[in-house]
Motif scaffolding. Sequence first.
Motif, PDB file in Angstrom:
ATOM      1  N   ALA A  91       0.851  -1.189   0.000  1.00  0.00           N
ATOM      2  CA  ALA A  91       0.000   0.000   0.000  1.00  0.00           C
ATOM      3  C   ALA A  91       0.885   1.238   0.000  1.00  0.00           C
ATOM      4  CB  ALA A  91      -0.928   0.015   1.214  1.00  0.00           C
ATOM      5  N   PHE A  92       0.714   2.089  -1.017  1.00  0.00           N
ATOM      6  CA  PHE A  92       1.411   3.371  -1.020  1.00  0.00           C
ATOM      7  C   PHE A  92       0.810   4.273   0.064  1.00  0.00           C
ATOM      8  CE2 PHE A  92       2.126   2.686  -5.790  1.00  0.00           C
ATOM      9  CZ  PHE A  92       3.432   2.273  -5.609  1.00  0.00           C
ATOM     10  N   CYS A  93       1.656   5.107   0.634  1.00  0.00           N
ATOM     11  CA  CYS A  93       1.184   6.011   1.681  1.00  0.00           C
ATOM     12  C   CYS A  93       1.880   7.358   1.526  1.00  0.00           C
ATOM     13  CB  CYS A  93       1.475   5.412   3.060  1.00  0.00           C
ATOM     14  SG  CYS A  93       0.972   6.456   4.444  1.00  0.00           S
ATOM     15  N   ASP A  94       1.101   8.425   1.295  1.00  0.00           N
ATOM     16  CA  ASP A  94       1.666   9.768   1.227  1.00  0.00           C
ATOM     17  C   ASP A  94       1.917  10.293   2.634  1.00  0.00           C
ATOM     18  OD1 ASP A  94       1.474   9.650  -1.513  1.00  0.00           O
ATOM     19  OD2 ASP A  94      -0.478  10.653  -1.582  1.00  0.00           O
ATOM     20  N   GLN A  95       2.878  11.180   2.778  1.00  0.00           N
ATOM     21  CA  GLN A  95       3.295  11.648   4.093  1.00  0.00           C
ATOM     22  C   GLN A  95       2.349  12.672   4.713  1.00  0.00           C
ATOM     23  OE1 GLN A  95       7.130  13.488   3.483  1.00  0.00           O
ATOM     24  NE2 GLN A  95       6.276  15.209   2.318  1.00  0.00           N
ATOM     25  N   ASP A  96       1.390  13.169   3.937  1.00  0.00           N
ATOM     26  CA  ASP A  96       0.568  14.281   4.425  1.00  0.00           C
ATOM     27  C   ASP A  96      -0.922  13.973   4.532  1.00  0.00           C
ATOM     28  OD1 ASP A  96       0.250  14.059   1.723  1.00  0.00           O
ATOM     29  OD2 ASP A  96       0.718  16.144   1.245  1.00  0.00           O
ATOM     30  N   ASP A  97      -1.323  12.695   4.376  1.00  0.00           N
ATOM     31  CA  ASP A  97      -2.736  12.329   4.485  1.00  0.00           C
ATOM     32  C   ASP A  97      -3.051  11.793   5.879  1.00  0.00           C
ATOM     33  OD1 ASP A  97      -3.169  13.034   1.824  1.00  0.00           O
ATOM     34  OD2 ASP A  97      -2.686  11.030   1.095  1.00  0.00           O
ATOM     35  N   TYR A  98      -4.275  11.267   6.010  1.00  0.00           N
ATOM     36  CA  TYR A  98      -4.698  10.633   7.258  1.00  0.00           C
ATOM     37  C   TYR A  98      -5.525   9.406   6.903  1.00  0.00           C
ATOM     38  CZ  TYR A  98      -7.335   9.730  11.522  1.00  0.00           C
ATOM     39  OH  TYR A  98      -7.912   9.126  12.613  1.00  0.00           O
ATOM     40  N   TRP A  99      -5.121   8.245   7.437  1.00  0.00           N
ATOM     41  CA  TRP A  99      -5.836   6.992   7.166  1.00  0.00           C
ATOM     42  C   TRP A  99      -6.872   6.713   8.240  1.00  0.00           C
ATOM     43  CZ3 TRP A  99      -2.162   2.490   5.333  1.00  0.00           C
ATOM     44  CH2 TRP A  99      -1.520   2.873   4.139  1.00  0.00           C
ATOM     45  N   LEU A 100      -8.069   6.320   7.819  1.00  0.00           N
ATOM     46  CA  LEU A 100      -9.056   5.839   8.775  1.00  0.00           C
ATOM     47  C   LEU A 100      -8.666   4.430   9.222  1.00  0.00           C
ATOM     48  CD1 LEU A 100     -10.512   8.308   7.506  1.00  0.00           C
ATOM     49  CD2 LEU A 100     -12.657   7.068   7.850  1.00  0.00           C
ATOM     50  N   PRO A 101      -9.017   4.056  10.464  1.00  0.00           N
ATOM     51  CA  PRO A 101      -8.496   2.813  11.070  1.00  0.00           C
ATOM     52  C   PRO A 101      -8.750   1.530  10.289  1.00  0.00           C
ATOM     53  CG  PRO A 101      -9.477   4.205  12.741  1.00  0.00           C
ATOM     54  CD  PRO A 101      -9.804   4.848  11.422  1.00  0.00           C
ATOM     55  N   GLN A 102      -9.859   1.421   9.578  1.00  0.00           N
ATOM     56  CA  GLN A 102     -10.204   0.163   8.898  1.00  0.00           C
ATOM     57  C   GLN A 102      -9.741   0.108   7.438  1.00  0.00           C
ATOM     58  OE1 GLN A 102     -14.554  -0.021  10.015  1.00  0.00           O
ATOM     59  NE2 GLN A 102     -13.973  -2.112  10.569  1.00  0.00           N
ATOM     60  N   LYS A 103      -8.974   1.062   7.002  1.00  0.00           N
ATOM     61  CA  LYS A 103      -8.560   1.131   5.594  1.00  0.00           C
ATOM     62  C   LYS A 103      -7.977  -0.188   5.092  1.00  0.00           C
ATOM     63  CE  LYS A 103      -4.837   3.109   2.806  1.00  0.00           C
ATOM     64  NZ  LYS A 103      -5.395   3.534   1.506  1.00  0.00           N
ATOM     65  N   ILE A 104      -6.911  -0.669   5.703  1.00  0.00           N
ATOM     66  CA  ILE A 104      -6.235  -1.877   5.217  1.00  0.00           C
ATOM     67  C   ILE A 104      -7.114  -3.114   5.417  1.00  0.00           C
ATOM     68  CG2 ILE A 104      -4.253  -3.396   5.527  1.00  0.00           C
ATOM     69  CD1 ILE A 104      -3.607  -0.797   4.111  1.00  0.00           C
ATOM     70  N   GLU A 105      -7.787  -3.200   6.536  1.00  0.00           N
ATOM     71  CA  GLU A 105      -8.643  -4.355   6.806  1.00  0.00           C
ATOM     72  C   GLU A 105      -9.723  -4.505   5.732  1.00  0.00           C
ATOM     73  OE1 GLU A 105     -11.815  -6.040  10.165  1.00  0.00           O
ATOM     74  OE2 GLU A 105     -10.660  -4.221  10.561  1.00  0.00           O
ATOM     75  N   LEU A 106     -10.392  -3.409   5.385  1.00  0.00           N
ATOM     76  CA  LEU A 106     -11.466  -3.477   4.402  1.00  0.00           C
ATOM     77  C   LEU A 106     -10.934  -3.741   2.998  1.00  0.00           C
ATOM     78  CD1 LEU A 106     -13.783  -0.578   5.650  1.00  0.00           C
ATOM     79  CD2 LEU A 106     -14.082  -3.045   5.957  1.00  0.00           C
ATOM     80  N   LEU A 107      -9.792  -3.183   2.662  1.00  0.00           N
ATOM     81  CA  LEU A 107      -9.207  -3.444   1.349  1.00  0.00           C
ATOM     82  C   LEU A 107      -8.749  -4.898   1.219  1.00  0.00           C
ATOM     83  CD1 LEU A 107      -7.128  -0.195   0.671  1.00  0.00           C
ATOM     84  CD2 LEU A 107      -9.216  -0.931  -0.498  1.00  0.00           C
ATOM     85  N   MET A 108      -8.207  -5.453   2.292  1.00  0.00           N
ATOM     86  CA  MET A 108      -7.787  -6.857   2.267  1.00  0.00           C
ATOM     87  C   MET A 108      -8.987  -7.789   2.101  1.00  0.00           C
ATOM     88  SD  MET A 108      -4.524  -7.511   2.294  1.00  0.00           S
ATOM     89  CE  MET A 108      -4.277  -9.112   3.089  1.00  0.00           C
ATOM     90  N   LYS A 109     -10.101  -7.424   2.689  1.00  0.00           N
ATOM     91  CA  LYS A 109     -11.313  -8.225   2.537  1.00  0.00           C
ATOM     92  C   LYS A 109     -11.876  -8.115   1.116  1.00  0.00           C
ATOM     93  CE  LYS A 109     -12.874  -8.056   7.360  1.00  0.00           C
ATOM     94  NZ  LYS A 109     -13.917  -7.553   8.302  1.00  0.00           N
ATOM     95  N   ARG A 110     -11.608  -6.994   0.477  1.00  0.00           N
ATOM     96  CA  ARG A 110     -12.201  -6.707  -0.821  1.00  0.00           C
ATOM     97  C   ARG A 110     -11.377  -7.216  -2.000  1.00  0.00           C
ATOM     98  NH1 ARG A 110     -16.609  -6.266  -3.737  1.00  0.00           N
ATOM     99  NH2 ARG A 110     -16.901  -4.334  -4.898  1.00  0.00           N
ATOM    100  N   ILE A 111     -10.068  -7.299  -1.868  1.00  0.00           N
ATOM    101  CA  ILE A 111      -9.206  -7.523  -3.022  1.00  0.00           C
ATOM    102  C   ILE A 111      -9.399  -8.894  -3.667  1.00  0.00           C
ATOM    103  CG2 ILE A 111      -7.194  -8.349  -1.698  1.00  0.00           C
ATOM    104  CD1 ILE A 111      -5.460  -6.719  -3.714  1.00  0.00           C
ATOM    105  N   GLY A 112      -9.661  -9.925  -2.885  1.00  0.00           N
ATOM    106  CA  GLY A 112      -9.889 -11.248  -3.461  1.00  0.00           C
ATOM    107  C   GLY A 112      -8.749 -11.679  -4.362  1.00  0.00           C
ATOM    108  N   ASP A 113      -9.078 -12.104  -5.598  1.00  0.00           N
ATOM    109  CA  ASP A 113      -8.046 -12.510  -6.548  1.00  0.00           C
ATOM    110  C   ASP A 113      -7.705 -11.399  -7.535  1.00  0.00           C
ATOM    111  OD1 ASP A 113     -10.359 -12.478  -8.009  1.00  0.00           O
ATOM    112  OD2 ASP A 113     -10.193 -14.531  -8.764  1.00  0.00           O
ATOM    113  N   ARG A 114      -8.154 -10.185  -7.262  1.00  0.00           N
ATOM    114  CA  ARG A 114      -7.828  -9.040  -8.115  1.00  0.00           C
ATOM    115  C   ARG A 114      -6.378  -8.598  -7.886  1.00  0.00           C
ATOM    116  NH1 ARG A 114     -12.021  -7.753 -11.877  1.00  0.00           N
ATOM    117  NH2 ARG A 114     -14.041  -8.073 -10.860  1.00  0.00           N
ATOM    118  N   SER A 115      -5.854  -7.858  -8.837  1.00  0.00           N
ATOM    119  CA  SER A 115      -4.500  -7.326  -8.696  1.00  0.00           C
ATOM    120  C   SER A 115      -4.454  -6.118  -7.778  1.00  0.00           C
ATOM    121  CB  SER A 115      -3.940  -6.920 -10.070  1.00  0.00           C
ATOM    122  OG  SER A 115      -3.780  -8.027 -10.913  1.00  0.00           O
TER     123      SER A 115
END
Length: 309
Positions: A91-115
């Motif tokens: 996961a790319f991460c810019d130095q000046d943003d703010y991530w919500l706590p579930q960002k990675i968890e929800l993306l991992m659940k969503r990605i499946g066999d997609r690239s």
Amino acid sequence: MITDSNSIVSVLIATYNGERYLHQQLQSVLDQTYTPLEIIISDDGSTDNTLSIIDDFQKKNLNIFLVKNIEKGVTNNFINAYKNSTGNFLAFCDQDDYWLPQKIELLMKRIGDRSLAYHNSLFVNENGKSMSKTLGDKINFYTGDNPLVFLLQNCISGHACLFTKELMELAIPFPKARYHDWWLAFVAASNNGVVYLPEVLVHYRQHSSSKTDILVMKKGYKHIKEWQKYSEEVEWFECCSVLKNDHQDFIKEWSLLYQKKEIQWLNIKLFLLGIKSRKILYSMNKKGRISVFFEALKLLWGIPLKKLL
């Protein structure tokens, strides 16, 4: 680095003189509900307090690793972080943003066999206050595996995506004619596709020092000179045309026709091809049929004619 790479998400942060927002961003990454995470920070020669902030975080968190970038530039900075990572998901991460706590968890659940999986983002100002607009208000998002969607437009920002290590290997080296996230999206759509998650999972900060300027906020903003823009587009289409996918013949034809704009007053064949394929090529456009027509009309004018206008 952390072991058991099958489940690790490597967060790749490119820093350069980011002291103003870096503390908040790093803390938001550490506050993710998903584990295991490793945080790889590549610094491009910061001269402010960036390295001191990172050092303070490293003393308390064993999953943060700092490396120095040798080949300067944002894209090279991210690649350097990647080369020092161990995860199978990135996961790319810019130095000046703010991530919500579930960002990675929800993306991992969503990605499946997609690239690649990606999400919506909220625009915030330099003080972190909502600007009452999201990326989804400006463009249509896409789920699927047709790379033609990304030939002329891009809806996937680097800060918003999670992708496989395999995709990164396929995408390197990144062409200079476009931002790295656009090329990553094109390569992803040429392989196992992309999938969109409608939730807002990042506060996407807009300020005068931003590398990208989606809302066109910078004072003195000027469009790239016509010839420079054309040269970059020619290079971009050539890069896209050599990537193997089900639409390679179309992209090769497009690339060759586009190169003829340099000597033709009117490029009728390119214009007609754009009109015929407009539903795919301009699918991200939210402004309707008339706007799409005028966008396609730009394909008609050759460089010699534009020099007279």
